[in-house]
Write an enzyme that holds these catalytic residues in place. Structure first.
Site, short mmCIF file in Angstrom:
data_model
loop_
_atom_site.label_atom_id
_atom_site.label_comp_id
_atom_site.label_asym_id
_atom_site.label_seq_id
_atom_site.Cartn_x
_atom_site.Cartn_y
_atom_site.Cartn_z
N ARG A 90 0.12 -0.58 -2.93
CA ARG A 90 0.38 -1.97 -3.33
C ARG A 90 -0.91 -2.72 -3.60
NH1 ARG A 90 4.42 -4.39 0.43
NH2 ARG A 90 5.73 -3.36 -1.08
N TYR A 91 -1.94 -2.43 -2.84
CA TYR A 91 -3.23 -3.11 -2.98
C TYR A 91 -4.18 -2.20 -3.74
CZ TYR A 91 -1.14 -5.84 0.77
OH TYR A 91 -0.28 -6.60 1.52
N ARG A 94 -6.29 0.59 -1.32
CA ARG A 94 -5.76 1.23 -0.12
C ARG A 94 -4.29 1.59 -0.24
NH1 ARG A 94 -6.72 -3.94 0.06
NH2 ARG A 94 -5.62 -5.44 1.39
N CYS A 103 9.48 8.02 16.33
CA CYS A 103 8.76 6.98 17.08
C CYS A 103 8.92 7.19 18.58
CB CYS A 103 9.35 5.62 16.72
SG CYS A 103 8.90 5.09 15.06
N CYS A 107 12.00 0.13 18.20
CA CYS A 107 11.86 -1.30 18.39
C CYS A 107 13.00 -1.95 17.60
CB CYS A 107 10.53 -1.79 17.85
SG CYS A 107 9.15 -0.85 18.51
N CYS A 110 12.23 -3.54 14.17
CA CYS A 110 11.43 -2.74 13.22
C CYS A 110 11.76 -3.05 11.76
CB CYS A 110 11.69 -1.26 13.48
SG CYS A 110 10.74 -0.20 12.39
N ARG A 112 11.29 -0.97 9.36
CA ARG A 112 11.87 0.23 8.74
C ARG A 112 13.13 0.68 9.49
NH1 ARG A 112 6.24 1.42 8.64
NH2 ARG A 112 5.47 0.34 6.79
N ASP A 270 9.30 -9.66 9.69
CA ASP A 270 9.85 -9.48 8.34
C ASP A 270 11.34 -9.80 8.33
OD1 ASP A 270 7.44 -8.68 7.19
OD2 ASP A 270 7.72 -6.61 7.90
N ASP A 307 4.22 -11.08 5.42
CA ASP A 307 4.37 -10.10 4.34
C ASP A 307 5.46 -10.64 3.40
OD1 ASP A 307 3.86 -7.76 2.97
OD2 ASP A 307 3.86 -6.55 4.81
N LYS A 314 0.73 -8.94 1.93
CA LYS A 314 0.42 -9.75 3.10
C LYS A 314 -0.47 -10.94 2.73
CE LYS A 314 0.66 -5.97 6.40
NZ LYS A 314 0.51 -4.76 5.57
C1 LIG Z 1 -0.39 -3.77 5.52
C2 LIG Z 1 -0.55 -2.86 4.43
C3 LIG Z 1 -1.81 -2.34 4.12
C4 LIG Z 1 -3.06 -2.71 4.89
O1 LIG Z 1 -3.39 -4.06 4.71
P1 LIG Z 1 -4.74 -4.66 5.34
O2 LIG Z 1 -4.63 -6.12 5.06
O3 LIG Z 1 -5.87 -4.00 4.67
O4 LIG Z 1 -4.70 -4.36 6.81
C5 LIG Z 1 -1.91 -1.49 3.03
N1 LIG Z 1 -0.83 -1.17 2.30
C6 LIG Z 1 0.41 -1.66 2.57
C7 LIG Z 1 1.53 -1.29 1.69
C8 LIG Z 1 0.59 -2.53 3.65
O5 LIG Z 1 1.81 -2.99 3.91
S1 SF4 Z 2 8.04 -0.90 14.95
FE1 SF4 Z 2 9.31 0.63 13.96
S2 SF4 Z 2 7.88 2.18 13.18
FE2 SF4 Z 2 6.79 0.96 14.73
S3 SF4 Z 2 7.10 2.09 16.66
FE3 SF4 Z 2 8.67 0.51 16.56
S4 SF4 Z 2 10.40 1.60 15.68
FE4 SF4 Z 2 8.59 2.82 15.21
#
Ligand SMILES: *Cc1c(COP(=O)(O)O)cnc(C)c1O
Ligand code: SF4
Length: 343
Positions: A90-91, A94, A103, A107, A110, A112, A270, A307, A314
């Site tokens: 996305r960025y 990175r 996991c 959580c 979460c 996901r 989120d 986000d 973010k």
């Molecule tokens: C959070 C995230 C990152 C890392 O973001 P930083 O601001 O550099 O910590 C990279 N890719 C994705 C898709 C993310 O959600």
């Molecule tokens: S937040 Fe989601 S991905 Fe992270 S440890 Fe908890 S259940 Fe796993």
């Protein structure tokens, strides 16, 4: 079998076993929720939550999960930004590399949630395609290994991943996002420490939400990681009813510094389907962080991040200390709320 694996297979999946630890819950309701969003937690965390009711809602299903009409299945639009399965790019420089969906606990809040406990195909054939993608994109400097929890991979798989990423010349930063040190510290054993220490520098961001999670075992796990040269940060999720309180956060942030973990980010929750009961106003989040700034060590203050969905990425949300501007003179407030003229 390693000790941590023996312990992991004894994790609790069946809500019918919960009455051994909690007496006061509505188990019929819990079972119903767990049919849609599976319950899962290792015994260490279940025991901790049974002694600390403040963190019970991290793992115990809640009927409000089924009543949530507002949340989205994939609130971050990760599937849209995924060029190959397992990579979210996305960025510019990175990528997020999702290695599996296992996991130490599920959580309840979460992001996901939609894939937790579901069968998803991961493994070396998927990873190889992700590594190939990273190799072919010279702009990628930073690889964030996450999931699921990368530290629940076998040592041989983890080694395979890190080794292959380290071989890519343009990759300058490898970081691991994990909840293992805070929720399943037994996994941080000597073999894992030795493995990771062969790949320095390596950054690990640990997910924490409450000071009750910082036990003697967790402290030891963090100290042995940092003792081996691994750089530790914390990622916190701001959650209604768990830590949306300056007093609780202050204790958490200071305890983290005490165990050698630098608070890196605090995330606004989120908009994930089934988690609306954990969400709070952004205004409240800003005011909580504002109430800390200046009063506790600057080292303890994480960036407050939201986000944006879908796929906006973010953004750091800050209190605005600049109150006015006339020509070259600004009216700026200090942490106590006193106004200064700054030229
Ligand atoms: C959070 C995230 C990152 C890392 O973001 P930083 O601001 O550099 O910590 C990279 N890719 C994705 C898709 C993310 O959600
Ligand atoms: S937040 Fe989601 S991905 Fe992270 S440890 Fe908890 S259940 Fe796993």
């Amino acid at each position: 079998m390693e000790k941590w694996k023996k312990e992991y297979v004894k994790s609790i999946r069946d809500t019918d076993n919960l009455p051994d630890y909690f007496s006061e819950l509505n188990f019929r309701e819990i079972r119903q929720v767990a049919e849609k969003y599976p319950f899962f937690a290792n015994r260490y965390y279940v025991e901790l939550a049974s002694k600390h009711p403040e963190i019970k809602s991290v793992i115990i299903p809640d009927k409000r999960e089924l009543e949530d009409e507002k949340g989205l299945e994939d609130p971050l639009g990760e599937e849209r930004d995924s060029p190959v399965p397992g990579i979210v790019h996305r960025y510019p420089d990175r990528v997020l590399f999702l290695v599996h969906n296992v996991c130490p606990i599920h959580c309840r809040y979460c992001t996901r949630k939609r894939i937790l406990g579901k069968k998803v195909n991961f493994g070396r054939h998927t990873w190889d395609k992700c590594i190939e993608y990273i190799k072919n994109h010279k702009e990628i400097f930073d690889v964030l290994i996450s999931g699921g929890d990368p530290l629940l991979l076998n040592n041989s798989d983890l080694k395979y991943l890190i080794e292959n990423l380290k071989k890519i010349k343009h990759v300058g930063l490898i970081r691991i996002g994990t909840r293992v040190p805070s929720a399943f510290p037994i996994r941080i054993d000597n073999d894992l420490i030795t493995l990771l220490s062969n790949f320095l520098p390596i950054y690990i961001n640990i997910h924490f939400v409450h000071p009750a999670e910082i036990t003697r075992e967790v402290e030891n796990a963090c100290l042995s990681l940092s003792g081996a040269g691994i750089i530790l940060g914390a990622q916190i999720v701001l959650l209604k009813g768990i830590n949306d309180d300056p007093g609780i956060l202050k204790v958490l942030l200071k305890k983290l510094l005490n165990i050698g973990v630098k608070p890196y980010a605090i995330f606004h929750p989120d908009n994930t389907k089934g988690t609306s009961h954990f969400r709070l106003d952004i205004e409240k989040g800003i005011s909580i962080i504002h109430s800390l700034r200046g009063y506790i060590s600057g080292m303890a203050i994480p960036h407050y991040m939201v986000d944006l969905y879908p796929g906006g990425g973010k953004v750091e949300i800050c209190y605005n200390y600049i109150k006015s501007r006339k020509g070259d003179t600004y009216g700026i407030e200090n942490y106590k709320g006193e106004l200064f003229e700054y030229r």
